[in-house]
Design an enzyme around this catalytic site. Structure first.
Site, mmCIF file in Angstrom:
data_model
loop_
_atom_site.group_PDB
_atom_site.id
_atom_site.type_symbol
_atom_site.label_atom_id
_atom_site.label_comp_id
_atom_site.label_asym_id
_atom_site.label_seq_id
_atom_site.Cartn_x
_atom_site.Cartn_y
_atom_site.Cartn_z
ATOM 1 N N TYR A 153 0.832 -1.202 0.000
ATOM 2 C CA TYR A 153 0.000 0.000 0.000
ATOM 3 C C TYR A 153 0.872 1.260 0.000
ATOM 4 O O TYR A 153 0.660 2.182 -0.793
ATOM 5 C CB TYR A 153 -0.919 -0.018 1.220
ATOM 6 C CG TYR A 153 -1.888 1.124 1.289
ATOM 7 C CD1 TYR A 153 -3.036 1.133 0.498
ATOM 8 C CD2 TYR A 153 -1.677 2.198 2.149
ATOM 9 C CE1 TYR A 153 -3.942 2.185 0.567
ATOM 10 C CE2 TYR A 153 -2.576 3.243 2.221
ATOM 11 C CZ TYR A 153 -3.704 3.237 1.432
ATOM 12 O OH TYR A 153 -4.596 4.288 1.509
ATOM 13 N N LYS A 157 1.119 4.172 -2.919
ATOM 14 C CA LYS A 157 0.733 5.557 -2.651
ATOM 15 C C LYS A 157 1.918 6.518 -2.781
ATOM 16 O O LYS A 157 1.763 7.658 -3.227
ATOM 17 C CB LYS A 157 0.100 5.657 -1.258
ATOM 18 C CG LYS A 157 -1.230 4.926 -1.138
ATOM 19 C CD LYS A 157 -2.296 5.512 -2.047
ATOM 20 C CE LYS A 157 -3.650 4.885 -1.816
ATOM 21 N NZ LYS A 157 -4.727 5.525 -2.613
#
Length: 247
Positions: A153, A157
């Protein structure tokens, strides 16, 4: 009184729920025509739930190779040339770094990073020709700090922030701005469920303001960056985390 987004067409990914849904509501209430994009076919019900008229829902898996181009083509055909793109679609699959399966790593990058890039690329082809555009990418505080079990993640990002920097430089002189918004935990229905109980209370205690973010707070920041008052702002990442990343 004229609404700030009268005449504007906003494409919002992940619009069926969570932050994307709240952004769609927020912009529609201020005059925008919304094109909501989501994997969930409930996005087809979105136009009837929003203020105003002329909205459109598109069911699309943004990991498919031609999905972004098809989405923008349908937007132009049914609603018009987009003025705003909000890349809100995303997922969080959490694993200890040593245990991240290859398929979960790849899916996270495909949805969060590649999906954001291909939608920005497809929208920009229309925006650059029109000489106007506002692109807002949803990143995360996990892009700038380390969080346990967030390897895939965080990487996806952080990639969005790097991508935002590059696109903003390439497209600024053509009237297209590109910015990122990086929230802490947001109290969407999924966010509340994932951070309920002792885990959530501990996380809140580490945030200087003592709480998580509300979806409407994220939507308000997105709306500012998507508006004409933010014409001089591009290539920036805005943290909305109650001061967590400053301490």
């Amino acid at each position: 009184m004229e609404s700030p987004f009268d005449g504007r067409i906003a494409v919002i990914t992940g619009a069926a729920s969570g932050i994307g849904y709240t952004v769609a509501q927020h912009l529609a209430e201020r005059g925008a025509r919304i094109v909501g994009v989501d994997l969930n076919d409930s996005v087809l019900d979105l136009p009837a739930q929003l203020a105003g008229t002329g909205h459109h829902g598109i069911v699309k898996n943004l990991t498919a190779p031609d999905a972004a181009a098809e989405t923008i083509a349908e937007t132009v055909a049914h609603v018009g040339t987009p003025h705003i793109l909000v890349n809100s679609a995303g997922l969080a699959l959490l694993d200890p770094a040593v245990d991240v399966p290859a398929d979960r790593w790849q899916l996270t990058l495909d949805v969060n990073l590649s999906g954001t890039f291909y939608m920005a690329q497809a929208a920009a082809r229309e925006m650059l020709e029109a000489g106007y555009g506002r692109i807002v990418n949803l990143a995360s505080q996990a892009a700038v700090i380390g969080l346990d079990q967030h390897a895939a993640y965080s990487a996806s990002k952080a990639g969005i922030i790097g991508l935002t920097h590059v696109l903003s430089r390439e497209w600024a002189r053509s009237g297209v701005t590109v910015n990122a918004v990086s929230p802490t935990v947001v109290e969407t229905p999924l966010g509340k469920a994932a951070w309920a109980g002792e885990k959530g209370e501990k996380a809140k205690a580490e945030i200087p303001v003592g709480r998580f973010a509300q979806p409407v707070e994220v939507a308000a920041l997105v709306a500012f960056l998507a508006g004409d008052d933010a014409a001089m702002i591009t290539g920036s990442n805005y943290l909305i985390d109650g001061g967590f990343t400053t301490v």
